[in-house]
Design a protein around this motif. Structure first.
Motif, short mmCIF file in Angstrom:
data_model
loop_
_atom_site.label_atom_id
_atom_site.label_comp_id
_atom_site.label_asym_id
_atom_site.label_seq_id
_atom_site.Cartn_x
_atom_site.Cartn_y
_atom_site.Cartn_z
N LYS A 84 5.84 3.19 -7.53
CA LYS A 84 4.73 2.27 -8.24
C LYS A 84 5.44 1.96 -9.78
O LYS A 84 5.33 0.94 -10.15
CB LYS A 84 3.48 2.94 -8.23
CG LYS A 84 2.46 2.19 -9.43
CD LYS A 84 0.98 3.02 -9.21
CE LYS A 84 -0.05 2.36 -9.92
NZ LYS A 84 -1.19 2.88 -10.02
N LEU A 138 2.49 1.75 -3.46
CA LEU A 138 1.49 2.06 -4.59
C LEU A 138 1.11 3.49 -4.25
O LEU A 138 0.70 4.06 -5.49
CB LEU A 138 0.40 1.25 -4.67
CG LEU A 138 0.77 -0.41 -4.89
CD1 LEU A 138 -0.45 -1.18 -4.95
CD2 LEU A 138 1.55 -0.50 -6.38
N MET A 156 -2.37 -5.70 0.36
CA MET A 156 -1.90 -4.15 0.60
C MET A 156 -0.86 -4.00 1.96
O MET A 156 -0.27 -3.15 1.95
CB MET A 156 -2.94 -3.37 0.58
CG MET A 156 -3.68 -3.04 -0.72
SD MET A 156 -2.59 -2.61 -2.04
CE MET A 156 -3.60 -1.61 -2.86
N ALA A 190 0.83 -1.12 0.05
CA ALA A 190 0.10 -0.01 -0.13
C ALA A 190 0.90 1.38 -0.08
O ALA A 190 0.51 2.32 -0.73
CB ALA A 190 -1.08 -0.24 1.17
N THR A 249 1.06 -4.15 -10.62
CA THR A 249 0.29 -3.19 -10.00
C THR A 249 -1.25 -3.03 -10.45
O THR A 249 -2.19 -2.72 -10.03
CB THR A 249 1.01 -1.74 -10.20
OG1 THR A 249 0.94 -1.55 -11.80
CG2 THR A 249 2.20 -1.55 -9.82
N SER A 250 -1.57 -4.00 -11.42
CA SER A 250 -2.86 -4.01 -11.95
C SER A 250 -3.36 -5.64 -11.56
O SER A 250 -4.72 -5.57 -12.11
CB SER A 250 -2.92 -3.73 -13.67
OG SER A 250 -2.01 -4.74 -14.26
N ASP A 251 -2.80 -6.27 -11.04
CA ASP A 251 -3.40 -7.63 -10.63
C ASP A 251 -4.29 -7.44 -9.65
O ASP A 251 -4.00 -6.74 -8.40
CB ASP A 251 -2.18 -8.29 -10.10
CG ASP A 251 -2.52 -10.11 -9.75
OD1 ASP A 251 -3.63 -9.98 -9.47
OD2 ASP A 251 -1.86 -10.79 -10.24
N PRO A 252 -5.64 -7.93 -9.91
CA PRO A 252 -6.86 -7.49 -9.06
C PRO A 252 -6.32 -8.25 -7.56
O PRO A 252 -7.02 -7.90 -6.55
CB PRO A 252 -8.07 -8.34 -9.56
CG PRO A 252 -7.43 -9.19 -10.74
CD PRO A 252 -6.00 -8.75 -10.96
N ARG A 253 -5.74 -9.25 -7.49
CA ARG A 253 -5.36 -10.07 -6.13
C ARG A 253 -4.48 -9.16 -5.38
O ARG A 253 -4.52 -9.35 -4.02
CB ARG A 253 -4.65 -11.43 -6.45
CG ARG A 253 -5.46 -12.36 -7.27
CD ARG A 253 -4.63 -13.61 -7.79
NE ARG A 253 -3.60 -13.22 -8.54
CZ ARG A 253 -2.81 -13.93 -9.12
NH1 ARG A 253 -2.63 -15.08 -8.98
NH2 ARG A 253 -1.90 -13.39 -10.09
N LEU A 254 -3.89 -8.12 -5.78
CA LEU A 254 -2.97 -7.10 -5.15
C LEU A 254 -3.74 -6.68 -3.98
O LEU A 254 -3.02 -6.41 -2.72
CB LEU A 254 -2.39 -6.12 -6.02
CG LEU A 254 -1.26 -5.63 -5.23
CD1 LEU A 254 -0.12 -6.49 -4.99
CD2 LEU A 254 -0.55 -4.23 -6.56
N LYS A 255 -5.01 -6.46 -4.00
CA LYS A 255 -5.70 -5.75 -2.91
C LYS A 255 -5.76 -6.45 -1.71
O LYS A 255 -5.95 -5.86 -0.68
CB LYS A 255 -7.29 -5.71 -3.43
CG LYS A 255 -7.74 -4.64 -4.42
CD LYS A 255 -9.02 -4.65 -5.01
CE LYS A 255 -9.09 -3.68 -6.19
NZ LYS A 255 -10.65 -3.90 -6.92
N MET A 256 -5.57 -7.69 -1.77
CA MET A 256 -5.43 -8.64 -0.45
C MET A 256 -4.02 -8.68 0.06
O MET A 256 -3.97 -8.96 1.03
CB MET A 256 -5.85 -10.14 -1.04
CG MET A 256 -7.38 -10.43 -1.33
SD MET A 256 -7.66 -12.21 -1.76
CE MET A 256 -6.63 -12.38 -3.22
#
Length: 69
Positions: free
Chosen positions: A19, A13, A39, A10, A30-37
């Motif tokens: 970034k 980014l 942070m 986090a 940085t565009s991988d949706p799994r990255l949210k998990m």
């Protein structure tokens, strides 16, 4: 506070230069949706979950570029 490879995803980014460094060494990260998990995690913490995409040598390269900021 200096950005390092020990900074959380986090924090990295949130900084445009950091970034860009992540994207340079780990394209698509940085565009991988799994990255949210992830942070609240560091690169070393997510390395085992990356299916070999994040390696120690890549983390060291990110760390070197971050140190140059």
């Amino acid at each position: 506070m200096a950005l390092t490879a020990e900074s959380t995803i986090a924090v990295l980014l949130a900084n445009e230069q950091a970034k860009a460094i992540l994207e340079k060494h780990l394209p698509g990260m940085t565009s991988d949706p799994r990255l949210k998990m992830a942070m609240g995690m560091t690169l070393k913490q997510i390395m085992p979950l990356s299916q070999g995409k994040i390696t120690l040598s890549k983390i060291e390269a990110v760390a070197a570029d971050l140190a140059a900021l």
